[in-house]
Scaffold this motif. Structure first.
Motif, PDB file in Angstrom:
ATOM      1  N   LEU A  23       0.838  -1.212   0.000  1.00 54.53           N
ATOM      2  CA  LEU A  23       0.000   0.000   0.000  1.00 54.53           C
ATOM      3  C   LEU A  23       0.867   1.254   0.000  1.00 54.53           C
ATOM      4  CD1 LEU A  23      -2.760   1.441   0.370  1.00 54.53           C
ATOM      5  CD2 LEU A  23      -2.520   1.083   2.820  1.00 54.53           C
ATOM      6  N   ALA A  24       0.504   2.224  -0.869  1.00 53.92           N
ATOM      7  CA  ALA A  24       1.228   3.501  -0.909  1.00 53.92           C
ATOM      8  C   ALA A  24       1.180   4.135   0.476  1.00 53.92           C
ATOM      9  CB  ALA A  24       0.581   4.420  -1.931  1.00 53.92           C
ATOM     10  N   ARG A  25       2.216   4.909   0.793  1.00 55.97           N
ATOM     11  CA  ARG A  25       2.279   5.480   2.140  1.00 55.97           C
ATOM     12  C   ARG A  25       1.777   6.912   2.212  1.00 55.97           C
ATOM     13  NH1 ARG A  25       3.290   0.612   2.536  1.00 55.97           N
ATOM     14  NH2 ARG A  25       4.916  -0.218   3.891  1.00 55.97           N
ATOM     15  N   THR A  26       1.870   7.631   1.104  1.00 55.96           N
ATOM     16  CA  THR A  26       1.402   9.015   1.126  1.00 55.96           C
ATOM     17  C   THR A  26       1.341   9.554  -0.300  1.00 55.96           C
ATOM     18  OG1 THR A  26       1.745  11.175   2.199  1.00 55.96           O
ATOM     19  CG2 THR A  26       3.715  10.079   1.385  1.00 55.96           C
ATOM     20  N   ILE A  27       0.825  10.776  -0.423  1.00 52.35           N
ATOM     21  CA  ILE A  27       0.963  11.525  -1.678  1.00 52.35           C
ATOM     22  C   ILE A  27       2.063  12.529  -1.396  1.00 52.35           C
ATOM     23  CG2 ILE A  27      -0.117  13.274  -3.160  1.00 52.35           C
ATOM     24  CD1 ILE A  27      -2.792  11.827  -2.679  1.00 52.35           C
ATOM     25  N   TYR A  28       3.053  12.569  -2.258  1.00 54.57           N
ATOM     26  CA  TYR A  28       4.224  13.402  -1.987  1.00 54.57           C
ATOM     27  C   TYR A  28       3.810  14.849  -1.719  1.00 54.57           C
ATOM     28  CZ  TYR A  28       8.898  15.257  -2.191  1.00 54.57           C
ATOM     29  OH  TYR A  28      10.073  15.880  -1.864  1.00 54.57           O
ATOM     30  N   ILE A  66      -5.009  11.144   2.865  1.00 49.25           N
ATOM     31  CA  ILE A  66      -6.043  10.713   3.826  1.00 49.25           C
ATOM     32  C   ILE A  66      -7.431  10.989   3.241  1.00 49.25           C
ATOM     33  CG2 ILE A  66      -6.983  11.115   6.162  1.00 49.25           C
ATOM     34  CD1 ILE A  66      -4.161  10.085   6.377  1.00 49.25           C
ATOM     35  N   ASP A  67      -7.603  12.208   2.726  1.00 46.76           N
ATOM     36  CA  ASP A  67      -8.932  12.596   2.223  1.00 46.76           C
ATOM     37  C   ASP A  67      -9.379  11.712   1.067  1.00 46.76           C
ATOM     38  OD1 ASP A  67      -8.853  14.583   4.076  1.00 46.76           O
ATOM     39  OD2 ASP A  67      -8.423  16.215   2.657  1.00 46.76           O
ATOM     40  N   THR A  68      -8.441  11.396   0.169  1.00 50.23           N
ATOM     41  CA  THR A  68      -8.818  10.644  -1.033  1.00 50.23           C
ATOM     42  C   THR A  68      -9.132   9.189  -0.724  1.00 50.23           C
ATOM     43  OG1 THR A  68      -7.238  12.018  -2.223  1.00 50.23           O
ATOM     44  CG2 THR A  68      -8.091  10.115  -3.416  1.00 50.23           C
ATOM     45  N   TYR A  69      -8.350   8.580   0.141  1.00 49.25           N
ATOM     46  CA  TYR A  69      -8.455   7.127   0.273  1.00 49.25           C
ATOM     47  C   TYR A  69      -9.065   6.625   1.575  1.00 49.25           C
ATOM     48  CZ  TYR A  69      -5.195   7.584  -3.608  1.00 49.25           C
ATOM     49  OH  TYR A  69      -4.614   7.936  -4.791  1.00 49.25           O
ATOM     50  N   PHE A  70      -9.061   7.452   2.606  1.00 47.61           N
ATOM     51  CA  PHE A  70      -9.446   6.898   3.917  1.00 47.61           C
ATOM     52  C   PHE A  70     -10.615   7.618   4.602  1.00 47.61           C
ATOM     53  CE2 PHE A  70      -5.016   5.935   3.084  1.00 47.61           C
ATOM     54  CZ  PHE A  70      -5.032   4.545   3.180  1.00 47.61           C
ATOM     55  N   LYS A  71     -11.099   8.684   3.961  1.00 48.92           N
ATOM     56  CA  LYS A  71     -12.103   9.487   4.643  1.00 48.92           C
ATOM     57  C   LYS A  71     -13.530   8.986   4.402  1.00 48.92           C
ATOM     58  CE  LYS A  71     -11.743  13.979   6.377  1.00 48.92           C
ATOM     59  NZ  LYS A  71     -10.983  15.192   6.232  1.00 48.92           N
ATOM     60  N   LEU A  72     -13.790   8.603   3.156  1.00 47.49           N
ATOM     61  CA  LEU A  72     -15.160   8.249   2.794  1.00 47.49           C
ATOM     62  C   LEU A  72     -15.660   7.044   3.595  1.00 47.49           C
ATOM     63  CD1 LEU A  72     -16.998   9.597   0.844  1.00 47.49           C
ATOM     64  CD2 LEU A  72     -16.233   8.047  -0.960  1.00 47.49           C
ATOM     65  N   TYR A  73     -14.774   6.072   3.798  1.00 44.60           N
ATOM     66  CA  TYR A  73     -15.140   4.862   4.543  1.00 44.60           C
ATOM     67  C   TYR A  73     -14.117   4.675   5.654  1.00 44.60           C
ATOM     68  CZ  TYR A  73     -17.726   4.289   0.229  1.00 44.60           C
ATOM     69  OH  TYR A  73     -18.538   4.520  -0.850  1.00 44.60           O
ATOM     70  N   PRO A  74     -14.322   5.327   6.794  1.00 46.37           N
ATOM     71  CA  PRO A  74     -13.306   5.306   7.854  1.00 46.37           C
ATOM     72  C   PRO A  74     -12.913   3.875   8.236  1.00 46.37           C
ATOM     73  CG  PRO A  74     -15.009   6.901   8.353  1.00 46.37           C
ATOM     74  CD  PRO A  74     -15.486   6.135   7.145  1.00 46.37           C
ATOM     75  N   GLY A  75     -11.596   3.678   8.329  1.00 44.84           N
ATOM     76  CA  GLY A  75     -11.098   2.350   8.686  1.00 44.84           C
ATOM     77  C   GLY A  75     -10.836   1.471   7.474  1.00 44.84           C
ATOM     78  N   TYR A  76     -11.165   1.981   6.287  1.00 46.92           N
ATOM     79  CA  TYR A  76     -10.970   1.202   5.051  1.00 46.92           C
ATOM     80  C   TYR A  76     -10.200   2.021   4.029  1.00 46.92           C
ATOM     81  CZ  TYR A  76     -14.625  -1.871   6.813  1.00 46.92           C
ATOM     82  OH  TYR A  76     -15.353  -2.748   7.569  1.00 46.92           O
TER      83      TYR A  76
END
Ligand code: AMP
Length: 553
Positions: free
Chosen positions: A370-375, A382-392
């Motif tokens: 899994l990618a670690r961040t956006i440079y 966080i906003d793009t990948y983890f916010k819509l479905y917290p914990g996923y």
């Protein structure tokens, strides 16, 4: 790279290149852009950066100067490695010229290393270094930098649903482990096999399955610099025969293209070395799957449809590994890889249980690749990948879980389209076209394209006094080619008076998609449109356009 001598050659090349980079001040942690097509030296450039702890960002050598500059600026690259020219499908590509234009506006770049792919001489300025000449002066030994498992290995830009591409960051240990184990188990790679992934190193597939996965496994990796049609549609299969390729990994768009030329180009060549076929980048349709399996694979090779993304580092869903002899259902990615726990979400953000269901595809626990961040923008990550479905982790794709519990990817859920397996945000195309002085507004959507999978369809609004509509359309096409890349140029540009907008001013692309898909009788709820009469207006313009198109073809 199969025999020890070849391994030594790659190591020698990598070390000399690494020492050259060091000599010119490139250090651990510095970013280096690589703007090169698939060649041994390009692979050595990636590995040389890795060896000294510098972070490479490979930019697909079809991207324009402006796209390249954007990536160099965002990542603050200290150096660029390129060729004088590239050679692709019988054409010469002016790589150095594009780099010259790009770095004009990139003060962070101290040096441009220029390798020779052709005999042509190109202009060499103050910061340009002839790469091979310098490498020849360096020692073929360079001790690898010691790195932390979570240090950055590379970054790679990919499109999102906003205009600005994201620099996806992969780190050392997790990425390499994941690339290696997926390469071994999804394709059943055995020692001594020749692995043929025909992707370009400008995309994640080239990183994980041309370079890092096969090399971590001590494997032999084929570098494919050409195109599927050059010099003729037998190119892939001639390569399979000549190099005795055991695993062939390619894109559905190429399969769709080649099947149009008939079976004879395939059958002309001996493909008995093939054991596994792989497909990646976009959904593979049934016709393409069957042709790939029956004609290319003679109905005896394992065909794996592999789903993954730049962000996932390696394959996450694929029919293999599985129990020996387990079923493979055509045109389906099917089974999650070790450690991948898929989850489907409903509109309210709840996990959908059971089978024969569809939803937003998420992954429920982290995995090494899994990618670690956006440079430079962790918040966007966080906003793009983890916010819509917290914990996923949210993939941006939709999926169907069949009654047997297998996964089928149904496509992107955001405004990202997939042209010939290359991801592109429609906002990027819109931003480019909006710069035209006669074009106040645009809306770009993806539509099904027979070969490319998806193509871009642009709706544009012109200023009232605009004459020469055709010229404006032509100018728009060249703006997109020069701001992004040729593959991003819309196939269709349709002038409309207004765009369908909600009362809050958001363009309702869903309506445009339905119109282009000839599903205007099923537009869904349009009550939130500011002015519903606009639908009839656009439909009318679209029908006229279609009539003109069929008259001219
Ligand atoms: P990229 O990061 O450029 O490799 O693009 C990743 C996207 O390509 C995914 O989010 C999917 O939309 C699409 N994709 C990749 N592989 C597959 C596949 N096997 N089936 C369906 N879609 C795919």
């Amino acid at each position: 790279m199969h025999y020890p001598t070849f391994n030594r050659e790659l190591l020698d090349m990598t070390c000399r290149l690494a020492n050259t980079l060091k000599k010119y001040g490139v250090q651990k942690g510095d970013r280096v852009a690589i703007y090169m097509p698939v060649t041994p030296l390009a692979v050595a450039a990636m590995l040389a950066c890795a060896r000294i702890g510098a972070i490479h960002t490979v930019v697909f050598a079809g991207f324009s100067a402006e796209s390249l500059a954007g990536r160099i600026i965002d990542s603050g690259c200290k150096a660029v490695i390129t060729y004088n020219q590239g050679v692709r499908g019988g054409r010469v590509v002016e790589l150095k010229k594009t780099v010259d234009e790009a770095v004009k506006n990139c003060p962070s770049v101290k040096h441009v290393f220029v390798a020779q792919r052709t005999d042509s001489t190109v202009h060499m300025g103050n910061r340009d270094i002839p790469l091979e000449e310098e490498m020849a002066k360096e020692a073929p030994v360079c001790a690898p930098e010691s790195m932390d498992s979570e240090d950055m290995l590379f970054m790679l830009y990919t499109s999102g649903s906003t205009g600005k591409p994201k620099g996806i960051v992969h780190t050392q240990a997790g990425y390499l482990l994941y690339a290696a184990v997926t390469h071994k188990h999804v394709f059943d790679y055995q020692q001594g096999d020749v692995f043929g992934c025909v992707a370009d190193i400008g995309w994640i597939t080239g990183h994980s399955y041309v370079v890092y996965g096969p090399l971590c496994n001590g494997g032999t990796s084929v570098l494919f610099e050409s195109t599927p049609l050059y010099p003729d549609p037998g190119r892939y299969w001639e390569t399979v025969q000549r190099l005795k390729i055991n695993q062939f990994y390619g894109a559905p768009t190429a399969v769709r293209l080649l099947l149009k030329y008939g079976d004879k180009w395939v059958k002309k060549y001996d493909r008995s070395s093939l054991k596994t076929l792989g497909s990646v980048g976009e959904p593979i349709n049934h016709e393409a799957w069957q042709w790939f399996y029956n004609v290319v694979g003679d109905s005896r090779c394992t065909l794996v449809d592999t789903w993954w993304q730049t962000e996932t580092g390696g394959i996450c869903i694929a029919p293999r590994p599985s129990e020996e002899g387990a079923d493979i259902i055509p045109a389906m990615a099917m089974r999650p890889f070790f450690g991948i726990i898929p989850a489907l979400m409903d509109e309210n953000g709840r996990v959908i249980e059971g089978n024969d269901v569809s939803g937003a595809l998420c992954i429920a626990q982290p995995w090494p690749g899994l990618a670690r961040t956006i440079y430079g923008d962790h918040q966007r990550f966080i906003d793009t990948y983890f916010k819509l479905y917290p914990g996923y982790y949210f993939t941006g794709d939709g999926a169907y879980r069949s009654s047997e519990g297998y996964y089928q990817i149904t496509g992107r859920m955001d405004d990202v389209i997939n042209i010939s397996g290359h991801r592109l945000g429609t906002a990027e195309i819109e931003d480019a076209m909006d710069e035209h002085p006669a074009v106040p507004e645009t809306a770009v959507i993806g539509y099904p394209h027979e070969i490319k999978g998806e193509g871009a369809f642009a709706f544009i609004v012109l200023k009232e006094d605009t004459a020469h509509t055709e010229r404006v359309k032509e100018e728009l096409r060249s703006i997109v080619a020069s701001k992004i890349a040729k593959y991003a140029v819309p196939d269709h540009v349709l002038v409309v008076k207004r765009l369908p907008k909600t009362r809050s001013g958001k363009i309702m692309r869903r309506v445009l998609k339905k119109i282009v898909a000839d599903q205007s009788s099923d537009l869904g709820d349009v009550t939130t449109l500011d002015d519903p009469s606009i639908v009839a207006e656009i439909l009318d313009a679209y029908q006229k356009y279609k009539t003109e198109q069929s008259a001219s073809s």
